[in-house]
Design a protein around this motif. Sequence first.
Motif, short mmCIF file in Angstrom:
data_model
loop_
_atom_site.label_atom_id
_atom_site.label_comp_id
_atom_site.label_asym_id
_atom_site.label_seq_id
_atom_site.Cartn_x
_atom_site.Cartn_y
_atom_site.Cartn_z
N MET A 1 46.00 34.71 34.96
CA MET A 1 44.85 35.49 35.38
C MET A 1 44.78 35.59 36.90
O MET A 1 44.51 36.65 37.47
CB MET A 1 43.57 34.87 34.82
N LEU A 2 45.01 34.47 37.57
CA LEU A 2 44.90 34.43 39.02
C LEU A 2 45.97 35.28 39.69
O LEU A 2 45.69 36.06 40.61
CB LEU A 2 45.00 32.98 39.52
N VAL A 3 47.22 35.18 39.21
CA VAL A 3 48.31 35.98 39.78
C VAL A 3 48.05 37.47 39.55
O VAL A 3 48.23 38.30 40.45
CB VAL A 3 49.66 35.57 39.16
N THR A 4 47.61 37.81 38.35
CA THR A 4 47.34 39.21 38.02
C THR A 4 46.22 39.76 38.89
O THR A 4 46.29 40.90 39.39
CB THR A 4 46.96 39.34 36.53
N HIS A 5 45.19 38.97 39.11
CA HIS A 5 44.08 39.42 39.96
C HIS A 5 44.57 39.67 41.38
O HIS A 5 44.20 40.66 42.02
CB HIS A 5 42.97 38.36 39.95
N THR A 6 45.41 38.78 41.88
CA THR A 6 45.95 38.94 43.24
C THR A 6 46.74 40.23 43.37
O THR A 6 46.62 40.97 44.35
CB THR A 6 46.83 37.73 43.60
N ILE A 7 47.57 40.52 42.36
CA ILE A 7 48.40 41.72 42.40
C ILE A 7 47.55 42.98 42.41
O ILE A 7 47.76 43.89 43.23
CB ILE A 7 49.38 41.72 41.20
N PHE A 8 46.57 43.06 41.52
CA PHE A 8 45.80 44.30 41.40
C PHE A 8 44.72 44.43 42.46
O PHE A 8 44.18 45.52 42.66
CB PHE A 8 45.23 44.42 39.99
N SER A 9 44.42 43.33 43.16
CA SER A 9 43.51 43.43 44.30
C SER A 9 44.12 44.27 45.42
O SER A 9 43.41 44.70 46.34
CB SER A 9 43.16 42.04 44.83
N THR A 10 45.43 44.51 45.34
CA THR A 10 46.10 45.40 46.29
C THR A 10 45.44 46.77 46.30
O THR A 10 45.38 47.44 47.33
CB THR A 10 47.59 45.55 45.91
N PHE A 11 44.94 47.20 45.13
CA PHE A 11 44.37 48.54 45.01
C PHE A 11 42.89 48.59 45.36
O PHE A 11 42.33 49.67 45.51
CB PHE A 11 44.57 49.05 43.59
N GLY A 12 42.20 47.44 45.43
CA GLY A 12 40.78 47.44 45.75
C GLY A 12 40.06 46.29 45.07
O GLY A 12 40.66 45.47 44.36
N SER A 13 38.75 46.23 45.29
CA SER A 13 37.93 45.15 44.74
C SER A 13 37.82 45.27 43.22
O SER A 13 37.61 46.36 42.69
CB SER A 13 36.53 45.18 45.35
N ILE A 14 37.96 44.14 42.54
CA ILE A 14 37.97 44.11 41.07
C ILE A 14 36.65 43.53 40.56
O ILE A 14 36.18 42.50 41.04
CB ILE A 14 39.16 43.26 40.57
#
Length: 339
Positions: free
Chosen positions: A214-227
């Motif tokens: 979950m943490l790695v996935t959140h870091t990756i998609f935070s590239t596009f903006g706030s989640i």
Amino acid sequence: MRSPDRFDCVSPIESLEIDNDLTLLPRVRLNIAVYPTNPSQTKPVDDWQVKRALLDYLKNSLSVSLAVPEEDVEVARVKDLKKRKRDEPLARGSIVIRDLGFLDRKKSSRIDEEDNTKEGLVKILEKKYSEWRKYLVGKMDGLELNFGGLKFRLSASLPISDDFEGMKKEWEEHFAFGSKGYSRGGRREPDTIVLRGVPSRWFAEPRVSSKPSMLVTHTIFSTFGSIRNISVAEDNDFGRDGEEEAGLVSGLHCKIVVQFEKFKDFHNALKVLCGRSMQKQGSQLLAGYEVSWDKDGFFRGSRSQNQGKPSEPYYRSEAPNRQVPRHSPEYSRPKRFRE
């Protein structure tokens, strides 16, 4: 971390580095199917002959010669012809075209000064890219094939998950005429993407587990903006066409659902993920994932639970109503992972 604003203006043929050594590589993909010209024909089609014919056609019969590698043309025959219905194909497959540099070649005609900006050039490339895809589908859909006196017809189409403009039109109609939607200031608009078919190990914690983190996935998609919300789960059904494959290893792929705080970030993420493959640094694998927008309100229950707490993201695992702390242990049951 670089600003998500860099995704505001991206060429459809541009490679993009995101996070965790992942890169999005442009490509055009066609879904293909082979039908007998005579519906009563029961003889199988030779998948190798179909593949060679398509490679030859791409190289010699289009406005631009395309030297497509053999591994980027897949053709698989129907396993049991006795179970096949008259209107079903004899074989299915796909064609992936990755070298799109020819679309970036400047014509001799002068470009208007107002178009000689990044935004203007991107618009030109988007138009050329869209027109060429339509041309390619038009040339290949309905193509006649002849092998040993037997005639076949090729069906070719763009995957829905590669058609950003089609999905945009779909959600505009959905929120204009449907009863469901996410209301923000009186305006209904989507905010959640659904990604299927990415390798679980690319979203795992290195040297800790092969299961998606979950943490790695959140870091990756935070590239596009706030989640606002995120869900990660194994996706064992991805790629199955109804015929069970012997020896299929569970846990190879994962399904990721991401809800963004801003519509702009959702829009940019979906547009960038459309029409691209994903690759991990040091890996030869090119992951042909599927991306779409959430029509069903995957996180609808979580919004009511988070009411009044917009700054606290809600993390969801395979259990739909279970809240999982951001730094919690991995959620799924142990499974062996085979490279």
